[in-house]
Design an enzyme around this catalytic site. Sequence first.
Site, PDB file in Angstrom:
ATOM      1  N   GLU A   1      46.814  84.097  39.158  1.00  0.00           N
ATOM      2  CA  GLU A   1      48.213  83.726  39.367  1.00  0.00           C
ATOM      3  C   GLU A   1      48.772  84.434  40.585  1.00  0.00           C
ATOM      4  O   GLU A   1      48.331  85.529  40.955  1.00  0.00           O
ATOM      5  CB  GLU A   1      49.066  84.024  38.136  1.00  0.00           C
TER       6      GLU A   1
ATOM      7  N   ASP B   1      49.988  79.381  38.341  1.00  0.00           N
ATOM      8  CA  ASP B   1      49.279  80.041  37.247  1.00  0.00           C
ATOM      9  C   ASP B   1      48.164  79.123  36.766  1.00  0.00           C
ATOM     10  O   ASP B   1      48.425  78.010  36.296  1.00  0.00           O
ATOM     11  CB  ASP B   1      50.260  80.338  36.108  1.00  0.00           C
TER      12      ASP B   1
END
Length: 356
Positions: free
Chosen positions: A107, A11
């Site tokens: 992500e 992420d």
Amino acid sequence: MSALRKIIHVDMDAFYVSVEIRDKPELAQKPVAVGGKANSRGVLSTCNYIARKYGVRSAMPNSVALRKCPDLIILPGRMEVYKSISAQLRSIFLRYTDKIEPLSLDEAYLDVTHCTLFNGSATLIAQDIRHSIFTELNLTASAGIAPVKFLAKVASDLNKPNGQFVITPNDISDFIKNMPLNKIPGVGKVTFEKLKANGFETGKDIIKAQEHVLVSQFGRLGVSLWQKCHGIDNREVEVTRVRKSVGVERTFAQDVCDFEQLSQFMHTTLIPELKRRANGYINTREISKLGVKVKFKDFQQTTKEFKFQHYDSDIFTALLKEAISRGNGKAVRLLGVHIGLGDETKELQQIAFELG
């Protein structure tokens, strides 16, 4: 529980705003956000960690963010730049595995179960991925490593920014017992408050409960919570994610009360833009539903949908009427329309049009 899998959730840290600060280093020590013009009625896409210290957060209206942090610098987004960097991220991921499931531009899940680099250590693989991102893109990323998907996603948030967290198979039971339920993806603020009101605050509380009790109280959510808190998440990393919907929405410069004005804007501006955006999808996939989203002046929002296989002006109008009626006369701040995309091979049946 699949204890043999090695899944990494990567992420990016405050992705959009980090890109802007990377390209404008003079902003590095200032509170910065991405979300349109500072004086607009829009909302923030993201903000840096300096701004977060003032209580600024993603999805916050610009006006509220500026009240919390008057020195906040709000920049317009550059989606083409972000998409280009996202493609570079994917090229980095492919050095380690081809089992990649993107969740958004910034992500993704990676299944590195069969990666032989670093003697198969998922921890070292994640470190090397983050190092490559930093050295090649001058951006930071956080990572979570676990045997199941939802725990990898939970873990990636624990040492942000620019860190990682590992949950080994032996750690799962203790980790889940102490895990606040709002850490589980999909359990938002309202749901968490409802769970707490019923005596469920951590994974341990769910583990103590019987599944049928959770189902009777919370329906499908109860099933999901019971499974996750018992470490059950058999979802594979999906290499191909199928887009389920396409939408477009606009925030008005001033709140709108008049239905005819809203309807005209929807039909002359939003729906044509929706058709343009969806054109590349409906060449190969059927429309499965039509939908209208309304956000009122007090930021409460509602969505009304109807299963249908074609664009239909009358249905959009009826959906708009129904959605607006839920506001009991409140003015409208934002209006959006969307379509659901069906499976390429699934035959969808038209359902009788009923609003209620």
